[in-house]
Write an enzyme that holds these catalytic residues in place. Structure first.
Site, PDB file in Angstrom:
ATOM      1  N   HIS A 180      13.905 -18.489   8.391  1.00 55.81           N
ATOM      2  CA  HIS A 180      12.520 -18.109   8.516  1.00 55.81           C
ATOM      3  C   HIS A 180      11.520 -19.240   8.367  1.00 55.81           C
ATOM      4  CE1 HIS A 180      13.574 -14.087   6.057  1.00 55.81           C
ATOM      5  NE2 HIS A 180      13.719 -13.923   7.183  1.00 55.81           N
ATOM      6  N   ASN A 211      13.011  -7.312   5.287  1.00 59.15           N
ATOM      7  CA  ASN A 211      14.563  -6.924   5.118  1.00 59.15           C
ATOM      8  C   ASN A 211      15.311  -8.253   4.938  1.00 59.15           C
ATOM      9  OD1 ASN A 211      16.377  -4.666   5.317  1.00 59.15           O
ATOM     10  ND2 ASN A 211      17.018  -5.151   7.461  1.00 59.15           N
ATOM     11  N   GLY A 333       6.132  -8.040   1.475  1.00 59.31           N
ATOM     12  CA  GLY A 333       5.289  -9.015   0.865  1.00 59.31           C
ATOM     13  C   GLY A 333       3.563  -8.632   1.288  1.00 59.31           C
ATOM     14  N   GLU A 385       5.135 -15.189  13.566  1.00 55.42           N
ATOM     15  CA  GLU A 385       5.943 -16.188  14.148  1.00 55.42           C
ATOM     16  C   GLU A 385       5.794 -16.336  15.681  1.00 55.42           C
ATOM     17  OE1 GLU A 385      10.183 -15.531  11.914  1.00 55.42           O
ATOM     18  OE2 GLU A 385       8.787 -13.791  11.426  1.00 55.42           O
TER      19      GLU A 385
HETATM   20  P1  AMP Z   1      10.413  -6.909   7.745  1.00 56.53           P
HETATM   21  O1  AMP Z   1      11.849  -7.294   7.943  1.00 56.53           O
HETATM   22  O2  AMP Z   1       9.401  -7.974   7.545  1.00 56.53           O
HETATM   23  O3  AMP Z   1      10.026  -5.562   9.085  1.00 56.53           O
HETATM   24  O4  AMP Z   1      10.166  -5.764   6.555  1.00 56.53           O
HETATM   25  C1  AMP Z   1      10.743  -4.613   6.446  1.00 56.53           C
HETATM   26  C2  AMP Z   1      10.672  -4.149   4.930  1.00 56.53           C
HETATM   27  O5  AMP Z   1       9.318  -4.016   4.683  1.00 56.53           O
HETATM   28  C3  AMP Z   1      11.375  -2.850   4.690  1.00 56.53           C
HETATM   29  O6  AMP Z   1      12.168  -2.932   3.523  1.00 56.53           O
HETATM   30  C4  AMP Z   1      10.089  -1.918   4.469  1.00 56.53           C
HETATM   31  O7  AMP Z   1      10.404  -0.844   3.274  1.00 56.53           O
HETATM   32  C5  AMP Z   1       8.923  -2.735   3.966  1.00 56.53           C
HETATM   33  N1  AMP Z   1       7.641  -2.061   4.104  1.00 56.53           N
HETATM   34  C6  AMP Z   1       7.028  -1.871   5.300  1.00 56.53           C
HETATM   35  N2  AMP Z   1       6.031  -1.536   5.063  1.00 56.53           N
HETATM   36  C7  AMP Z   1       5.853  -1.071   3.761  1.00 56.53           C
HETATM   37  C8  AMP Z   1       4.916  -0.506   3.010  1.00 56.53           C
HETATM   38  N3  AMP Z   1       3.773   0.106   3.362  1.00 56.53           N
HETATM   39  N4  AMP Z   1       5.304  -0.571   1.641  1.00 56.53           N
HETATM   40  C9  AMP Z   1       6.550  -0.904   0.998  1.00 56.53           C
HETATM   41  N5  AMP Z   1       7.273  -1.547   1.727  1.00 56.53           N
HETATM   42  C10 AMP Z   1       7.155  -1.712   3.347  1.00 56.53           C
END
Ligand code: AMP
Length: 400
Positions: A180, A211, A333, A385
Site C-alpha cells: 500500500h 479490505n 478509514g 493511488e
Molecule cells: P476498500 O478495500 O478500500 O475498497 O474498502 C472496503 C471496505 O470499506 C469494506 O470493508 C467496506 O465495508 C468498507 N466501507 C466502505 N464504505 C463504508 C461505509 N460507508 N461505512 C463503513 N465501511 C465502509
C-alpha cells in the site's frame, strides 16, 4: 498530457485515463473474467457508459477491448491511442530491487517477473499487463512501473529484518517489504499540503483501512516502519486476512487438521480476519450491522479490529517518539466515523487527541476531524493511488 493507468490482476484489468493538464479522469473501467468469458465496464467523465462481453483469453484481448472502449465505443473519450503519452502500471512487489518508480525496459520486465516468487498472484499478472500494452501499443509509448513496496524501502534494518536466522534474509531476501506504499505516500503528502506544513517536519501515522489494512509510521516524509510484511498478510487483522499471529498457532492447527502449507496459506489469507471471527462477512458494513443486531461474533470482530489498529498506532508513536498527524484512509478509514471515534477516544486520549464529533461524521471527504486544541491533528484523506501513479509516470516521461 494524457496518461493511462493500469492495474492488472490475474483475471482483471482496471484502468483510468487521466488528462494531466488538470489531473481529471477522462474515463475509467474494468475488464474482468480474463481467461474465462470476458466482460468490460467502461465509464466516461460525463457519465456515458459502455458495457460488453468479449472473448478475453489473455490480457492482450482485454487491452484491445479497452482501446475500443476509449477510442470507438459510444463512451469514447479520445480519437486514437496516439493521444496517450504514456502508461503507468501499479506493481505490487518491487522487492529489494525497486526503491522508486521506474521506466519499463526488458530488464525491468524480467525483474518484475523474477520477483513474482515473492508475490505470485500479483506480479505475474502485472507483467502480463505490461506485455499486453507492448503488444497493442508497441514500444513507442513509454511505460512506467509504480511499486506498492518502494515507499517502504527507507525503513531501517531494525524494522525490516525478521528475527529468524539471518541466513534466510541473505539466501532468500525474507524481510518486511510493506505494501500500500502508493496510498501511504499519497495521503501523507496530501496531509502535509492540507495542513499547510512541511512534510519534512512531521511525524505522521497513516492508516490505510480497507479490505486490506496497513499502518505506516512516517518521519519527515519517509517510511520508518509499516505493518504489512514479507507479504500483505502481516500486521492488523483484515477483511479475510489474519494479520500477525503466534507462528505456533499455524503449525498447531496444521497438525491437528492435517492442513498443507498451501491450504494454510488459503485459510490465513481468505478465511480469517473479520470474516473468520464474525462468520458473517469480510465487509465491515455487514459485520457492523450484524453486531448492532446482537451478533456477538460480529461485535467481537469489530472490537478486535479497532483494538489492533490502536495497538499498532501506539507502537508507531514509540517508533516515531511522538506524533503530529494521524491519517485515516481506505474504504473503512474514509467512511466509518464510529471506528475513527472509537480508536481515538478509547485508546489515544493519552496523546492529547481530541475528536470533533460533528466533523467526524463526514464520509469520503478530506477533513480534519480533531478539535482545534487537539495535540495531534487527525485527518481523513481519501486515497488516490491512480493519480499518484499518473503523476510519477508524467514526471519520468517528461524527463526523457
Ligand atoms: P476498500 O478495500 O478500500 O475498497 O474498502 C472496503 C471496505 O470499506 C469494506 O470493508 C467496506 O465495508 C468498507 N466501507 C466502505 N464504505 C463504508 C461505509 N460507508 N461505512 C463503513 N465501511 C465502509
Amino acid at each position: 498530457m494524457k496518461i493511462l493507468v493500469i492495474n492488472a490482476g490475474s483475471s482483471s484489468l482496471k484502468y483510468q485515463l487521466f488528462d494531466m493538464t488538470d489531473e481529471t479522469v477522462l474515463a475509467k473501467g474494468l475488464c474482468e473474467r480474463i481467461g474465462q468469458d470476458g466482460k468490460i465496464k467502461h465509464t466516461a467523465f460525463d457519465g456515458r457508459t459502455y458495457e460488453a462481453s468479449y472473448d478475453m483469453p489473455t490480457h492482450s484481448e482485454a487491452f484491445n477491448c479497452l482501446v475500443y472502449a476509449l477510442t470507438e465505443s459510444d463512451a469514447k473519450v479520445i480519437d486514437s491511442m496516439s493521444e496517450i503519452s504514456a502508461v503507468g502500471h501499479r506493481i505490487v512487489q518491487g522487492g529489494y530491487i525497486f526503491s522508486q518508480s521506474t521506466l519499463v525496459d526488458q530488464k525491468v520486465l524480467e525483474d518484475i517477473e523474477m520477483l513474482s516468487e515473492l508475490a505470485p498472484l500479483h506480479n505475474k499478472a502485472h507483467a502480463m499487463g505490461i506485455r499486453a500494452c507492448l503488444n497493442v501499443l508497441g514500444d513507442k509509448v513509454p511505460q512506467v512501473c509504480v511499486f506498492d513496496t518502494s515507499f517502504h524501502q527507507t525503513m531501517p534494518p531494525k524494522a525490516y529484518i525478521y528475527p529468524v536466522p539471518y541466513e534466510y534474509y541473505e539466501k532468500y531476501k525474507v524481510r518486511r517489504y510493506g505494501f500500500h506504499g502508493t496510498s501511504h505516500r499519497f495521503v501523507s503528502g496530501r496531509a502535509a499540503e492540507f495542513l499547510n506544513k512541511n512534510l519534512a517536519d512531521l511525524k505522521m501515522i497513516t492508516c490505510h483501512l480497507g479490505n486490506g489494512c496497513s499502518i505506516t509510521a512516517i518521519k519527515g516524509g519517509k517510511c520508518i516502519d509499516t505493518s504489512m510484511g514479507f507479504t500483505p498478510l502481516d500486521g492488523i487483522m483484515m477483511g479475510t486476512r489474519s494479520g500477525s499471529l503466534d507462528p505456533s498457532v499455524i503449525t498447531y492447527i496444521a497438525e491437528k487438521e492435517n492442513i498443507s502449507p498451501k491450504e494454510m496459506c488459503d485459510l490465513l489469507n481468505k478465511k480469517s480476519g473479520v470474516l473468520g471471527i464474525s462468520k458473517v462477512s469480510n465487509d465491515n458494513r455487514d459485520v457492523s450491522n450484524a453486531a448492532k443486531e446482537g451478533n456477538e461474533n460480529a461485535a467481537l470482530a469489530i472490537e478486535m479490529q479497532r483494538y489492533q489498529i490502536a495497538k499498532f498506532i501506539g507502537g508507531y508513536v514509540a517508533a516515531l517518539n511522538g506524533l503530529d498527524v494521524l491519517v485515516f484512509t481506505g474504504g473503512i478509514g474514509e467512511n466509518d466515523p464510529s471506528l475513527r471515534e472509537d480508536i481515538c477516544q478509547s485508546y489515544l486520549t493519552y496523546l492529547g487527541i481530541k475528536i470533533d464529533r460533528e466533523k467526524n461524521l463526514e464520509r469520503g471527504k478530506e477533513v480534519e476531524i480533531s478539535t482545534a486544541d487537539s495535540k495531534v491533528k487527525v485527518l481523513v484523506i481519501p486515497t488516490n493511488e491512480e493519480l499518484l501513479i499518473a503523476r510519477d509516470t508524467m514526471k519520468i516521461v517528461s524527463a526523457l
